[in-house]
Design an enzyme around this catalytic site. Structure first.
Site, PDB file in Angstrom:
ATOM      1  N   CYS A  98      74.838 -46.617   7.684  1.00 47.56           N
ATOM      2  CA  CYS A  98      73.433 -47.011   7.779  1.00 47.56           C
ATOM      3  C   CYS A  98      72.576 -45.778   8.017  1.00 47.56           C
ATOM      4  O   CYS A  98      72.928 -44.917   8.827  1.00 47.56           O
ATOM      5  CB  CYS A  98      73.271 -48.005   8.928  1.00 47.56           C
ATOM      6  SG  CYS A  98      71.597 -48.589   9.176  1.00 47.56           S
ATOM      7  N   HIS A 140      73.777 -56.625   4.719  1.00 46.25           N
ATOM      8  CA  HIS A 140      73.530 -55.536   5.672  1.00 46.25           C
ATOM      9  C   HIS A 140      72.030 -55.339   5.870  1.00 46.25           C
ATOM     10  O   HIS A 140      71.539 -55.280   6.998  1.00 46.25           O
ATOM     11  CB  HIS A 140      74.191 -54.249   5.149  1.00 46.25           C
ATOM     12  CG  HIS A 140      73.884 -53.030   5.945  1.00 46.25           C
ATOM     13  ND1 HIS A 140      74.833 -52.384   6.706  1.00 46.25           N
ATOM     14  CD2 HIS A 140      72.738 -52.317   6.107  1.00 46.25           C
ATOM     15  CE1 HIS A 140      74.274 -51.338   7.294  1.00 46.25           C
ATOM     16  NE2 HIS A 140      73.002 -51.274   6.938  1.00 46.25           N
ATOM     17  N   GLU A 141      71.294 -55.243   4.765  1.00 45.84           N
ATOM     18  CA  GLU A 141      69.840 -55.029   4.856  1.00 45.84           C
ATOM     19  C   GLU A 141      69.141 -56.255   5.435  1.00 45.84           C
ATOM     20  O   GLU A 141      68.182 -56.131   6.201  1.00 45.84           O
ATOM     21  CB  GLU A 141      69.263 -54.664   3.486  1.00 45.84           C
ATOM     22  CG  GLU A 141      69.807 -53.378   2.885  1.00 45.84           C
ATOM     23  CD  GLU A 141      69.708 -52.168   3.795  1.00 45.84           C
ATOM     24  OE1 GLU A 141      68.777 -52.093   4.629  1.00 45.84           O
ATOM     25  OE2 GLU A 141      70.575 -51.278   3.692  1.00 45.84           O
ATOM     26  N   HIS A 144      68.964 -56.268   9.132  1.00 43.48           N
ATOM     27  CA  HIS A 144      67.864 -55.462   9.690  1.00 43.48           C
ATOM     28  C   HIS A 144      66.615 -56.317   9.904  1.00 43.48           C
ATOM     29  O   HIS A 144      65.893 -56.125  10.884  1.00 43.48           O
ATOM     30  CB  HIS A 144      67.506 -54.293   8.763  1.00 43.48           C
ATOM     31  CG  HIS A 144      68.421 -53.125   8.881  1.00 43.48           C
ATOM     32  ND1 HIS A 144      68.534 -52.361  10.020  1.00 43.48           N
ATOM     33  CD2 HIS A 144      69.268 -52.571   7.982  1.00 43.48           C
ATOM     34  CE1 HIS A 144      69.409 -51.396   9.827  1.00 43.48           C
ATOM     35  NE2 HIS A 144      69.875 -51.497   8.590  1.00 43.48           N
TER      36      HIS A 144
END
Length: 177
Positions: A98, A140-141, A144
């Site tokens: 990341c 994953h994004e 966030h």
């Protein structure tokens, strides 16, 4: 276009939940372009708006594939207000990194296949079944946008070791300047 500063752990802004994008205007287009420039320069394959200090439900991804001549073929993708639903029980283990947790990598288990709904940079709606690296990157994004980092998927022991290593490397870099 402009390079944007990327927030790094332990910046508390990375833990904020992002809000829905409602206005698709020139400011949004500039932010998207700046995010791509920042991601390419870093270099990375995904970047959420919160990583550059903007708490909006926006992320950019480009799983650049090298061509025969060694040049990367760009495939920029924009996901605004994404919604993800896992399909089935199958999970995939992937070694993730990341831009907000620089130079640290760890294996994270995520659903192999997801169903995604999102808007593009013009506000058009899309829906697609996604698998492979794109599914992993998108999840994953998407984390966030909820204030979750990939290290949160690790055991407390692994997360602690990774953070200790990160802070030690950061201190060494700062001391060398």
């Amino acid at each position: 276009m402009a390079l944007l500063p990327i927030l790094e752990v332990p910046d508390p802004r990375l833990r904020e939940k992002s809000t829905v994008v409602e206005v698709f205007d020139d400011n949004l287009q500039r932010l998207i372009d700046d995010m791509f420039e920042t991601m390419y320069k870093a270099p990375g394959i995904g970047l959420a708006a919160i990583q550059v200090g903007v708490a909006k439900r926006l992320l950019v991804i480009d799983l650049q594939q090298p061509e025969e001549g060694g040049e990367a073929k760009r495939n920029p993708m924009v996901f605004i207000n994404p919604e993800l639903t896992p399909e089935g029980e199958e999970k995939r283990l992937y070694n993730e990194g990341c831009l907000s947790v620089p130079d640290q990598y760890a294996e994270v288990r995520r659903p192999s296949v997801i169903n995604a709904k999102w808007q593009d940079r013009d506000g058009n709606f899309h829906e697609e079944r996604i698998e492979g690296l794109l599914a992993t990157c998108l999840q994953h994004e998407m984390d966030h946008l909820e204030g979750i980092l990939f290290i949160d998927h690790l055991s407390r022991l692994k997360r602690g070791m990774l953070m200790k290593k990160l802070l030690k490397e950061r201190k060494l870099r700062e001391d060398s300047y």
